[in-house]
Design a protein around this motif. Sequence first.
Motif, mmCIF file in Angstrom:
data_model
loop_
_atom_site.group_PDB
_atom_site.id
_atom_site.type_symbol
_atom_site.label_atom_id
_atom_site.label_comp_id
_atom_site.label_asym_id
_atom_site.label_seq_id
_atom_site.Cartn_x
_atom_site.Cartn_y
_atom_site.Cartn_z
ATOM 1 N N GLY A 82 0.794 -1.211 0.000
ATOM 2 C CA GLY A 82 0.000 0.000 0.000
ATOM 3 C C GLY A 82 0.832 1.270 0.000
ATOM 4 N N ASP A 83 2.101 1.159 0.381
ATOM 5 C CA ASP A 83 2.942 2.364 0.361
ATOM 6 C C ASP A 83 3.661 2.527 -0.986
ATOM 7 N N CYS A 84 3.213 1.769 -1.983
ATOM 8 C CA CYS A 84 3.684 1.933 -3.359
ATOM 9 C C CYS A 84 2.469 2.161 -4.270
ATOM 10 N N PRO A 85 1.724 3.257 -4.049
ATOM 11 C CA PRO A 85 0.448 3.426 -4.752
ATOM 12 C C PRO A 85 0.566 3.847 -6.217
ATOM 13 N N LEU A 86 1.708 4.325 -6.654
ATOM 14 C CA LEU A 86 1.862 4.791 -8.036
ATOM 15 C C LEU A 86 2.754 3.836 -8.815
ATOM 16 N N MET A 87 2.322 2.603 -8.913
ATOM 17 C CA MET A 87 3.104 1.538 -9.510
ATOM 18 C C MET A 87 3.160 1.680 -11.033
ATOM 19 N N ASP A 88 4.311 1.360 -11.596
ATOM 20 C CA ASP A 88 4.489 1.326 -13.043
ATOM 21 C C ASP A 88 4.111 -0.086 -13.520
ATOM 22 N N PRO A 89 3.059 -0.218 -14.333
ATOM 23 C CA PRO A 89 2.631 -1.558 -14.765
ATOM 24 C C PRO A 89 3.693 -2.310 -15.559
ATOM 25 N N GLU A 90 4.591 -1.581 -16.221
ATOM 26 C CA GLU A 90 5.662 -2.254 -16.963
ATOM 27 C C GLU A 90 6.642 -2.943 -16.011
ATOM 28 N N VAL A 91 6.886 -2.343 -14.859
ATOM 29 C CA VAL A 91 7.751 -2.969 -13.856
ATOM 30 C C VAL A 91 7.069 -4.223 -13.307
ATOM 31 N N VAL A 92 5.782 -4.119 -13.016
ATOM 32 C CA VAL A 92 5.025 -5.276 -12.532
ATOM 33 C C VAL A 92 5.102 -6.405 -13.556
ATOM 34 N N ASP A 93 4.819 -6.088 -14.815
ATOM 35 C CA ASP A 93 4.861 -7.103 -15.869
ATOM 36 C C ASP A 93 6.242 -7.729 -16.009
ATOM 37 N N ALA A 94 7.293 -6.927 -15.860
ATOM 38 C CA ALA A 94 8.659 -7.444 -15.994
ATOM 39 C C ALA A 94 8.996 -8.425 -14.877
ATOM 40 N N VAL A 95 8.590 -8.120 -13.650
ATOM 41 C CA VAL A 95 8.864 -9.034 -12.529
ATOM 42 C C VAL A 95 8.056 -10.318 -12.694
ATOM 43 N N ILE A 96 6.801 -10.187 -13.104
ATOM 44 C CA ILE A 96 5.971 -11.377 -13.343
ATOM 45 C C ILE A 96 6.579 -12.223 -14.455
ATOM 46 N N ALA A 97 6.986 -11.605 -15.545
ATOM 47 C CA ALA A 97 7.591 -12.355 -16.660
ATOM 48 C C ALA A 97 8.851 -13.073 -16.214
ATOM 49 N N ASP A 98 9.664 -12.408 -15.413
ATOM 50 C CA ASP A 98 10.876 -13.047 -14.909
ATOM 51 C C ASP A 98 10.534 -14.258 -14.042
ATOM 52 N N TYR A 99 9.509 -14.127 -13.217
ATOM 53 C CA TYR A 99 9.080 -15.250 -12.369
ATOM 54 C C TYR A 99 8.709 -16.463 -13.230
ATOM 55 N N PHE A 100 7.920 -16.227 -14.276
ATOM 56 C CA PHE A 100 7.463 -17.339 -15.116
ATOM 57 C C PHE A 100 8.508 -17.803 -16.115
ATOM 58 N N HIS A 101 9.591 -17.040 -16.263
ATOM 59 C CA HIS A 101 10.647 -17.410 -17.198
ATOM 60 C C HIS A 101 11.501 -18.572 -16.690
ATOM 61 N N GLY A 102 11.642 -18.699 -15.395
ATOM 62 C CA GLY A 102 12.520 -19.740 -14.880
ATOM 63 C C GLY A 102 12.041 -20.268 -13.551
ATOM 64 N N GLU A 103 12.735 -21.262 -13.086
ATOM 65 C CA GLU A 103 12.385 -21.895 -11.820
ATOM 66 C C GLU A 103 12.773 -20.993 -10.654
ATOM 67 N N ALA A 104 11.789 -20.538 -9.929
ATOM 68 C CA ALA A 104 12.049 -19.754 -8.724
ATOM 69 C C ALA A 104 10.802 -19.806 -7.859
ATOM 70 N N ASP A 105 11.018 -19.764 -6.559
ATOM 71 C CA ASP A 105 9.898 -19.677 -5.621
ATOM 72 C C ASP A 105 9.478 -18.234 -5.425
ATOM 73 N N TYR A 106 10.442 -17.322 -5.618
ATOM 74 C CA TYR A 106 10.248 -15.911 -5.313
ATOM 75 C C TYR A 106 11.098 -15.071 -6.258
ATOM 76 N N VAL A 107 10.473 -14.076 -6.897
ATOM 77 C CA VAL A 107 11.191 -13.117 -7.737
ATOM 78 C C VAL A 107 10.712 -11.728 -7.347
ATOM 79 N N SER A 108 11.656 -10.801 -7.236
ATOM 80 C CA SER A 108 11.285 -9.428 -6.909
ATOM 81 C C SER A 108 12.310 -8.470 -7.480
ATOM 82 N N ASN A 109 12.068 -7.202 -7.226
ATOM 83 C CA ASN A 109 13.059 -6.177 -7.547
ATOM 84 C C ASN A 109 13.514 -5.486 -6.261
ATOM 85 N N VAL A 110 13.400 -6.187 -5.125
ATOM 86 C CA VAL A 110 13.744 -5.589 -3.828
ATOM 87 C C VAL A 110 14.962 -6.213 -3.140
#
Length: 132
Positions: free
Chosen positions: A51-79
């Motif tokens: 909730g403290d990130c209310p102005l999210m860039d959808p391209e960043v969200v999509d990039a992290v999601i794509a990275d998650y589904f690109h390979g084997e990982a339990d957790y992917v983030s940009n943090v």
Amino acid sequence: MLHRLKEDKLLVDIANKCGFRSIRGQTDDVLSRFVLASQKTNCKTLVRITGDCPLMDPEVVDAVIADYFHGEADYVSNVIEPSFPDGLDVEVFSKEALQRAHRLAKTSFDREHVTPYLRESGQFLCRNLKSE
């Protein structure tokens, strides 16, 4: 013990009026609230934007999601190694990993902040997406 804050009722009422489902749980155990919410759906993957990130860039969200589904990982983030501007934090993790963290995480810090146990316990395969 379940703690429901009176002041949360207004937010729950607004969410319900807008057609969103909501859950309430222990105020100091956000990890258990995430598990409870995930159990109310058929999801296999969760995307966490705080909730403290209310102005999210959808391209960043999509990039992290794509990275998650690109390979084997339990957790992917940009943090894990922050390289994006503050306020663009995105985390993606499996429901299975969330449930395992819920069973294993014992400290109040890990339970209150949801994902530190996923990132720092060494029990999960984690990846970080860096900004170019």
